[in-house]
Design a protein around this motif. Structure first.
Motif, PDB file in Angstrom:
ATOM      1  N   LEU A  51      -8.111   0.480   2.690  1.00 30.58           N
ATOM      2  CA  LEU A  51      -6.905  -0.086   2.085  1.00 30.58           C
ATOM      3  C   LEU A  51      -6.559  -1.454   2.672  1.00 30.58           C
ATOM      4  CD1 LEU A  51      -4.751   3.177   1.879  1.00 30.58           C
ATOM      5  CD2 LEU A  51      -6.080   2.072   0.054  1.00 30.58           C
ATOM      6  N   VAL A  77       0.859  -1.178   0.000  1.00 29.42           N
ATOM      7  CA  VAL A  77       0.000   0.000   0.000  1.00 29.42           C
ATOM      8  C   VAL A  77       0.894   1.226   0.000  1.00 29.42           C
ATOM      9  CG1 VAL A  77      -1.693   1.322   1.324  1.00 29.42           C
ATOM     10  CG2 VAL A  77      -1.911  -1.168   1.165  1.00 29.42           C
ATOM     11  N   LEU A 129      -1.755  -1.378  -3.960  1.00 26.61           N
ATOM     12  CA  LEU A 129      -2.814  -0.372  -3.891  1.00 26.61           C
ATOM     13  C   LEU A 129      -2.246   1.035  -3.794  1.00 26.61           C
ATOM     14  CD1 LEU A 129      -5.244  -2.052  -1.331  1.00 26.61           C
ATOM     15  CD2 LEU A 129      -5.498  -1.927  -3.809  1.00 26.61           C
TER      16      LEU A 129
END
Length: 182
Positions: free
Chosen positions: A61, A5, A38
């Motif tokens: 997330l 992320v 992501l």
């Protein structure tokens, strides 16, 4: 499944066109078939308030014990506060500091209103990498060095990268790849 992320800095606008973020996302996707990557626009992108960012990282997330959080600037501060509360696989801090340095907007973010819980961060992560540059126009080196000292980070100290706002960041890919393929 492992997840990477990317948490951007504040004020950058659309993450797709800011700094190295989308470039890194695309490179990670090329490198890893079995890792979800992501990158999303964050809520409250200008001030980057902790009260919005931490829940977004957790609920939207889905950062968890299989996640590597790559945080840049305000995103690095969010990554540290997140790791105080939750277990994550690893954290990469890019241009991280310890105080608001007297900036009202940074103060308003909420990251600096209490002591950092360094031991909790270390306990809740398997590894912590840090990128910093001595010529950062926003963060004095002593702020960045304190993060490194407190967290015993794998420090990648540069002298010519400023605030790491270039469109590419090849060292980041190498370091994360090394940690995820061990």
């Amino acid at each position: 499944m492992k997840r990477i992320v990317i948490v951007p800095g504040n004020g950058g606008g659309d993450v797709e066109t800011s700094n190295w973020y989308s470039w890194a996302r695309d490179k990670f996707r090329e490198e890893f078939d079995n890792v979800e990557v992501l990158l999303k626009d964050m809520p409250d992108p200008v001030i980057a308030r902790e009260k919005f960012w931490i829940p977004f990282m957790h609920d939207e997330l889905k950062c968890d014990e299989n996640t590597v959080i790559i945080g840049h600037s305000s995103g690095a501060e969010a990554a540290k506060r997140y790791a105080e509360r939750y277990q994550v696989l690893g954290v990469v801090l890019v241009s991280s500091c310890v105080t608001d340095m007297g900036d009202e907007s940074e103060k308003e973010s909420g990251y600096y209103n209490r002591p950092w819980e360094w031991d909790k961060m270390k306990t809740n992560t398997k590894w912590i990498v840090q990128f910093g540059s001595t010529d950062d126009p926003f963060l004095p080196w002593d702020e960045q060095q304190e993060v490194a000292d407190q967290l015993s980070t794998e420090l990648h100290k540069h002298t010519d990268r400023g605030h790491f706002m270039a469109p590419t960041f090849p060292e980041l890919i190498k370091v994360v790849k090394k940690h995820l393929t061990v």
